[in-house]
Design a protein around this motif. Structure first.
Motif, short mmCIF file in Angstrom:
data_model
loop_
_atom_site.label_atom_id
_atom_site.label_comp_id
_atom_site.label_asym_id
_atom_site.label_seq_id
_atom_site.Cartn_x
_atom_site.Cartn_y
_atom_site.Cartn_z
N ILE A 194 -78.04 53.19 -68.36
CA ILE A 194 -78.80 51.94 -68.34
C ILE A 194 -79.53 51.79 -67.02
O ILE A 194 -79.19 52.41 -66.01
CB ILE A 194 -77.88 50.72 -68.56
CG1 ILE A 194 -76.84 50.63 -67.43
CG2 ILE A 194 -77.18 50.78 -69.90
CD1 ILE A 194 -76.04 49.34 -67.46
N GLY A 195 -80.54 50.95 -67.03
CA GLY A 195 -81.10 50.36 -65.83
C GLY A 195 -81.83 51.23 -64.85
O GLY A 195 -81.76 50.98 -63.64
N CYS A 196 -82.55 52.27 -65.29
CA CYS A 196 -83.38 53.06 -64.38
C CYS A 196 -84.83 52.61 -64.53
O CYS A 196 -85.42 52.76 -65.60
CB CYS A 196 -83.27 54.56 -64.69
SG CYS A 196 -81.63 55.25 -64.41
N PHE A 197 -85.42 52.09 -63.48
CA PHE A 197 -86.78 51.55 -63.53
C PHE A 197 -87.67 52.34 -62.58
O PHE A 197 -87.49 52.28 -61.35
CB PHE A 197 -86.77 50.07 -63.16
CG PHE A 197 -85.92 49.23 -64.08
CD1 PHE A 197 -86.40 48.77 -65.29
CD2 PHE A 197 -84.60 48.93 -63.74
CE1 PHE A 197 -85.61 48.00 -66.14
CE2 PHE A 197 -83.80 48.18 -64.57
CZ PHE A 197 -84.31 47.71 -65.78
N TRP A 198 -88.60 53.06 -63.14
CA TRP A 198 -89.50 53.91 -62.36
C TRP A 198 -90.59 53.09 -61.67
O TRP A 198 -91.10 52.12 -62.24
CB TRP A 198 -90.18 54.92 -63.26
CG TRP A 198 -89.34 56.08 -63.69
CD1 TRP A 198 -88.50 56.14 -64.76
CD2 TRP A 198 -89.28 57.37 -63.06
NE1 TRP A 198 -87.90 57.37 -64.84
CE2 TRP A 198 -88.37 58.16 -63.82
CE3 TRP A 198 -89.91 57.94 -61.96
CZ2 TRP A 198 -88.08 59.48 -63.50
CZ3 TRP A 198 -89.61 59.25 -61.64
CH2 TRP A 198 -88.71 60.02 -62.38
N SER A 199 -90.98 53.54 -60.47
CA SER A 199 -92.15 52.97 -59.81
C SER A 199 -93.40 53.46 -60.53
O SER A 199 -93.38 54.51 -61.18
CB SER A 199 -92.19 53.37 -58.34
OG SER A 199 -92.35 54.77 -58.21
N PRO A 200 -94.51 52.72 -60.44
CA PRO A 200 -95.72 53.12 -61.16
C PRO A 200 -96.23 54.51 -60.79
O PRO A 200 -96.82 55.20 -61.63
CB PRO A 200 -96.73 52.04 -60.75
CG PRO A 200 -95.91 50.86 -60.39
CD PRO A 200 -94.66 51.42 -59.77
N ASP A 201 -96.00 54.95 -59.54
CA ASP A 201 -96.49 56.28 -59.15
C ASP A 201 -95.46 57.38 -59.40
O ASP A 201 -95.71 58.56 -59.09
CB ASP A 201 -96.91 56.28 -57.67
CG ASP A 201 -95.76 55.94 -56.72
OD1 ASP A 201 -94.60 55.82 -57.20
OD2 ASP A 201 -96.01 55.80 -55.51
N GLY A 202 -94.31 57.03 -59.95
CA GLY A 202 -93.31 58.02 -60.30
C GLY A 202 -92.58 58.65 -59.13
O GLY A 202 -91.92 59.68 -59.31
N THR A 203 -92.64 58.05 -57.95
CA THR A 203 -91.99 58.64 -56.78
C THR A 203 -90.61 58.04 -56.50
O THR A 203 -89.80 58.65 -55.82
CB THR A 203 -92.85 58.45 -55.53
OG1 THR A 203 -93.00 57.05 -55.26
CG2 THR A 203 -94.21 59.10 -55.71
N ARG A 204 -90.34 56.85 -57.03
CA ARG A 204 -89.07 56.17 -56.76
C ARG A 204 -88.56 55.50 -58.03
O ARG A 204 -89.29 55.33 -59.01
CB ARG A 204 -89.25 55.12 -55.65
CG ARG A 204 -89.47 55.70 -54.27
CD ARG A 204 -89.80 54.63 -53.25
NE ARG A 204 -91.08 53.98 -53.54
CZ ARG A 204 -91.57 52.97 -52.83
NH1 ARG A 204 -90.90 52.49 -51.81
NH2 ARG A 204 -92.74 52.46 -53.14
N ALA A 205 -87.31 55.09 -57.98
CA ALA A 205 -86.72 54.37 -59.11
C ALA A 205 -85.69 53.38 -58.60
O ALA A 205 -84.98 53.65 -57.62
CB ALA A 205 -86.08 55.33 -60.10
N LEU A 206 -85.66 52.24 -59.24
CA LEU A 206 -84.59 51.26 -59.00
C LEU A 206 -83.46 51.60 -59.94
O LEU A 206 -83.64 51.68 -61.16
CB LEU A 206 -85.11 49.84 -59.26
CG LEU A 206 -84.09 48.72 -59.09
CD1 LEU A 206 -83.74 48.52 -57.62
CD2 LEU A 206 -84.61 47.41 -59.69
N VAL A 207 -82.26 51.82 -59.38
CA VAL A 207 -81.14 52.35 -60.17
C VAL A 207 -79.87 51.57 -59.83
O VAL A 207 -79.61 51.29 -58.66
CB VAL A 207 -80.92 53.86 -59.87
CG1 VAL A 207 -79.74 54.40 -60.65
CG2 VAL A 207 -82.18 54.65 -60.18
#
Length: 790
Positions: A194-207
Motif C-alpha cells: 500500500i501507499g507508494c506515491f510517485w513524484s511526477p518526474d519519477g525520481t522519488r516516492a512517498l512511502v
C-alpha cells in the motif's frame, strides 16, 4: 406431556415450503432479470465505453460513442467465441482491453488474461501485472519483497531500495490486521502493498512504513486445521484492542529511487496519521496528503515538504465521527485540484454532509454546497464543475434516493449554478469505488475508467430505478440532456413466479417527529386479511447505509441478502435506517451518540409500531430480529433493551462486547473509552471503562426473556469469538439459556452460505411461528454472493 410429545403436536414445515423459498434465493432472482445495473468501461482518455447488454437468453458486448450514442459490437463475437471455444451468445468475458487490432480479455473461471489476435484469432496468455506493484510515470515499478522495498525497470531488472525491513515493521506493507491474516498464514501470502506515491518526474516516492512490533498479538484458535492436523493451531493477528497503549505507528519517508536516500516526514499533532491511500505530489516539491486519527474523531489536510520532511497542517477539523465520506467502503469525497491549488473537502460542519473547498496556500475554507440535504458521493471534478450524488434536495422525496448534481467551482457562494442532471423521482445509481483502491494498469484511480461518468466529465450513464421500479439505463451529457437509452431491465422472469416488489415506508422515531425510512418484504402468498409475524433485519452503525435504494439492492442488497427467501417462509420482513446512521443530517446521525442504546433500538421499535397502525396484518405479538456483525450486536441489544417487544433474536458474528474488541471499530462507533479523567488507556488488564460498560451486552444479560441464537465462525477476524463466549458466560451466570451455533473454519463472511440461511429460517419458523422445521434438510441452492454498494 413430554417435550417430544409437544414437539410432535406442532405443525410441521413441508419440504415444498423450502422449495418455494429456494426459488427466491438471491442468485435465482438475479438470474431472472436483465440489465439490473450497467457499469460502463471507459476507454483511456476517450468518451467511448463498452458494456454488456443482457437478454434473457443471451448477452452481447457493445462499444458506444458517448457523444452520439452510436453503438456497435465491441468485437467479432463469433470469432472470439471460436478462439475461446465458447458460445458466442454467452461469452464469459469479465474484462476487455483494446490493444490495436487485438483484444485482451479476462475470462470468468480462467486464470490470467488472454490476448486474441484480431487477424487470425490466435490466443496467447498475457502475464498479469503485479497487483502489489506501484507503477511510476516512466514505467518503473515499486514493490515489496521480504518486507523491503524494491524497484523494477521496464526490462525487468530489479534493485533493492531498503535493507532494514522486518516482520511487523515492513516497508509499504498493509497492517497485519487486514481481516485475512489467517488466510495469508494458510497460503503463505505476504501482506498487501500500500501507499507508494510517485513524484511526477519519477525520481522519488512517498512511502509508508508500519511499526506494529509492540501491538497486541491477538490469538485465534483454528479448531479444525486446514492441513488435517489433529491438534488445533494458534494464529496471532496484531491489532490494537480497546484500552491498549500501543497502536500501529505509521512512519512516512520520501525516498530517492536512484540512490535509496530517504527523508523522514515529520510527526503530526493530535495523534494524526497520514492515510495510506490519498496523497498527491504538487509541482512545487511538496505533497498534499490526508490524515486522520485511529478513532476517526479528527481529520486534516496536510502539506509535506519533500526535501526536508517538514509538515504543515493546512486544515484541521474535529468531529466525534469524522469520515471523508458518510459511508464506509466508499471512496473519500476529496479531490486534489492541482491547476487551482485547491482541495475539495467533505464535512458535516454546517449540520449536513456537504462539500467544501480548501485553498492550499492560505488554508482558507469556503462552502461549495449547502442546504438541508446530504451529499453522498463525489463522482467527478472537471475544470469548472464538481459532480456529485445527493439525497433530500427535492422536497417530498425519499432522502436516501440518489440524484446527480452539478455545482460550479467558481461561484460566489454555496450552490452556485446547482443543477440536477437526473430529474426522475427515482434512485440514480453511480456505483462508488471502494476506498483506497488504485488502478495500476493505467496509473489512474479506477473511478476514471469504471465510473458511470466519462473521464472527461462530458457524459454519464444513468441507472434509473427504485426498489419498486424496474431499471432503465440512459446515456446523458453533463448538462443532463438525454442522448439515448442504453438498456432496459426485463423482469418478466421475476413476475412469472409471482415475485413482488419491496414496499417502501415512512415512519416516526420514538420522539414522534423524526422521519424513518425503510422497506417491507412480503411472501408471495401475502394477503392483507391474514395475520403475519414480523421480522426485522438490522444493521445500524453510524457509517453504513442498510436499506436498499435501487432495484438491484432491493433484490440482493448488502443487508437485504436472502430476505425474499426468509419472507417466503411466512413473515413480513422490515429493514430500515433509523437515527444514528449517515446520509441525513448531523443531528440525525448524533441522536444516539453517548447513549447506552447506541443503535437506537427504541427508534426501530417505534417505527415498526407506527407502520403497524396502518397495516393490521402485522402481528406485533410475534416479532423477531436478526443481524450480522454490528447488526449482530444490535440484535443482542434489541433483545436486552426491548425484551417485551423482540421475542426472538438470531445474532451472527456479533461485535461483542465493545470493551473486548479491537479499537478501530469500537472507537469509531462508540467513541474512545474513558477509564477516568479522560484516560483512554487501561492501567490493568481487567480495568473496564464505565462508558463502555454502559454499551456492553454483558451489563444487561439478566434482562434476556426471549429465545436468542448466537452464531460465530471460529476464525472470524472482524468480531472476536472470545468476546461472544464471554457474553455467553454472562448469560449463564444470569441463569439464561442462549442457543449457540459454531461454524468451524469460518471467517466473518459466511452469511451467503445455504446452511447458515436454512438455520436462520428454521429458528424463526420454530420460535416465532411455533412450527416444527424440517431438520437435516439441506437446501439445493449454492452459496450466493452478497451485493456490495451500488
Amino acid at each position: 406431556m413430554t417435550r417430544q410429545e409437544t414437539t410432535d403436536r406442532r405443525p410441521k414445515v413441508a419440504a415444498e415450503e423450502y422449495a418455494r423459498a429456494e426459488e427466491l434465493w438471491p442468485s435465482e432472482l438475479l438470474g431472472r432479470v436483465t440489465n439490473a445495473l450497467v457499469i460502463p468501461n471507459w476507454l483511456p482518455d476517450q468518451d467511448r465505453f463498452w458494456f454488456k447488454l443482457e437478454h434473457l437468453d443471451r448477452h452481447e458486448y457493445l462499444l458506444v460513442d458517448a457523444a452520439t450514442g452510436d453503438r456497435r459490437p465491441a468485437f467479432d463475437h463469433k470469432r472470439i467465441a471460436e478462439a475461446l471455444n465458447e458460445d458466442q451468445h454467452r461469452l464469459p468475458i469479465d474484462t476487455l482491453e483494446y490493444d490495436g487490432d487485438d483484444i485482451v480479455v479476462r475470462v470468468e473461471g480462467r486464470d490470467g488474461r488472454l490476448r486474441i489476435d484480431g487477424d487470425d484469432g490466435r490466443v496467447t496468455e498475457v502475464p498479469d501485472r503485479d497487483p502489489n506493484a506501484f507503477r511510476g510515470p516512466g514505467g518503473d515499478e515499486l514493490f515489496v519483497r521480504a518486507h523491503d522495498l524494491w524497484i523494477r525497470d521496464l526490462q525487468g531488472r530489479e534493485r533493492q531500495l531498503t535493507d532494514d525491513g522486518e516482520e511487523f515493521y515492513g516497508w509499504a506493507e498493509g497492517p497485519d490486521g487486514d481481516y485475512d491474516r489467517i488466510g495469508r498464514d494458510r497460503t503463505g501470502t505476504p501482506p498487501s502493498t500500500i501507499g507508494c506515491f510517485w513524484s511526477p518526474d519519477g525520481t522519488r516516492a512517498l512511502v509508508p512504513r508500519a511499526d506494529e512490533r509492540a501491538v497486541t498479538a491477538y490469538p485465534y484458535l483454528e479448531n479444525v486445521p486446514h492441513d488435517g492436523d489433529l491438534l488445533p493451531k494458534v494464529h496471532h493477528v496484531r491489532r490494537k484492542m480497546i484500552g491498549d497503549a500501543e497502536d500501529t505507528r505509521w512512519e512516512w519517508y520520501v525516498i530517492d529511487v536512484s540512490t535509496g536516500a530517504r527523508v523522514t516526514v515529520g510527526a503530526l499533532p493530535w495523534d494524526l496519521q497520514i492515510l495510506p491511500w490519498h496523497a498527491w505530489w504538487t509541482r512545487h516539491d511538496t505533497v498534499i496528503a490526508l490524515a486522520s486519527t485511529a478513532a476517526q474523531d479528527c481529520a486534516a489536510a496536510v502539506e509535506i515538504d519533500a526535501a526536508t520532511g517538514a509538515v504543515r497542517v493546512i486544515h484541521l477539523e474535529h468531529d466525534h465521527m469524522f469520515r471523508l465520506n458518510s459511508v464506509w467502503f466508499h471512496d473519500d469525497n476529496v479531490r486534489y485540484l492541482p491547476e487551482r491549488g485547491e482541495l475539495i473537502w467533505f464535512s458535516y460542519a454546517s449540520g449536513y454532509p456537504h462539500l467544501w473547498v480548501i485553498d492550499l496556500a492560505s488554508g482558507s475554507l469556503r462552502q461549495l454546497t449547502d442546504g438541508a440535504w446530504a451529499v453522498q458521493d463525489l463522482v467527478r471534478v472537471t475544470g469548472r464543475y464538481a459532480f456529485f450524488t445527493a439525497g433530500g434536495v427535492e422536497p417530498g422525496r425519499n432522502p436516501y434516493l440518489r440524484s446527480l448534481y452539478r455545482v460550479d467551482l467558481d461561484g460566489a457562494g454555496p450552490n452556485a449554478g446547482l443543477r440536477c442532471l437526473t430529474p426522475e423521482d427515482a434512485d440514480h445509481a453511480f456505483p462508488p469505488v471502494p476506498q483506497g483502491t488504485v488502478s495500476r494498469e493505467w496509473g489512474v484511480q479506477p473511478w476514471e475508467l469504471r465510473s458511470c461518468m466519462s473521464p472527461s466529465g462530458r457524459y454519464f450513464v444513468d441507472n434509473i430505478s427504485r426498489v419498486d421500479l424496474a431499471p432503465v439505463v440512459m446515456l446523458r451529457d453533463a448538462d443532463g440532456r438525454t442522448i439515448g437509452e442504453l438498456a432496459r431491465a426485463d423482469i418478466s422472469g421475476l413476475l412469472s413466479i409471482g415475485w413482488t416488489y419491496p414496499e417502501t415506508f415512512r415512519a416516526k422515531a420514538a420522539d414522534g417527529e423524526t422521519d424513518i425510512w425503510g422497506v417491507i418484504i412480503k411472501p408471495r402468498r401475502f394477503a392483507e386479511r391474514d395475520s403475519w409475524p414480523v421480522l426485522e433485519r438490522i444493521y445500524g452503525p453510524p457509517q453504513v447505509l442498510a436499506q436498499p435504494r435501487s432495484f438491484l439492492e432491493g433484490l440482493n442488497g448488502m443487508f437485504l441478502f436472502g430476505l425474499h427467501s426468509l419472507a417466503e417462509m411466512g413473515f413480513g420482513v422490515v429493514l430500515m435506517d433509523a437515527p444514528g446512521t449517515p446520509h441525513r443530517s448531523r443531528a440525525f446521525r448524533d441522536m444516539t451518540w453517548g447513549e447506552p442504546d447506541r443503535f437506537g433500538i427504541k427508534n426501530h421499535r417505534a417505527a415498526i409500531e407506527d407502520i403497524a397502525r396502518t397495516r393490521p396484518w402485522m402481528d406485533l405479538s410475534r416479532v423477531g430480529i436478526s443481524g450480522h456483525s454490528s447488526g449482530g450486536y444490535a440484535t443482542v441489544m434489541a433483545m436486552l433493551l426491548e425484551p417485551d417487544f423482540y421475542q426472538v433474536g438470531f445474532s451472527s458474528s456479533p461485535a461483542l462486547d465493545p470493551s473486548a474488541s479491537y479499537a478501530t471499530i469500537s472507537e469509531a462507533h462508540f467513541g474512545k473509552p474513558d477509564y477516568g479523567d479522560g484516560r483512554a488507556v487501561r492501567r490493568t488488564p481487567d480495568e473496564a471503562a464505565p462508558n463502555y460498560e454502559e454499551l456492553s451486552p454483558n451489563t444487561y444479560a439478566g434482562r434476556l426473556i426471549g429465545r436468542l441464537m448466537l452464531v460465530y465462525g471460529d476464525l472470524d477476524e472482524e468480531c472476536e469469538p472470545p468476546a461472544l463466549i464471554q457474553f455467553v458466560d454472562s448469560l449463564v451466570r444470569a441463569g439464561k439459556e442462549p442457543d449457540l451455533l459454531v461454524l468451524p473454519n469460518q471467517s466473518h463472511f459466511y452469511t451467503p452460505e445455504p446452511y447458515y440461511q436454512k438455520r436462520l429460517w428454521d429458528y424463526f419458523v420454530e420460535h416465532v411461528q411455533g412450527r416444527e422445521p424440517l431438520r437435516h434438510h439441506p437446501l439445493s441452492v449454492t452459496r450466493g454472493e452478497r451485493l456490495h454498494y451500488t
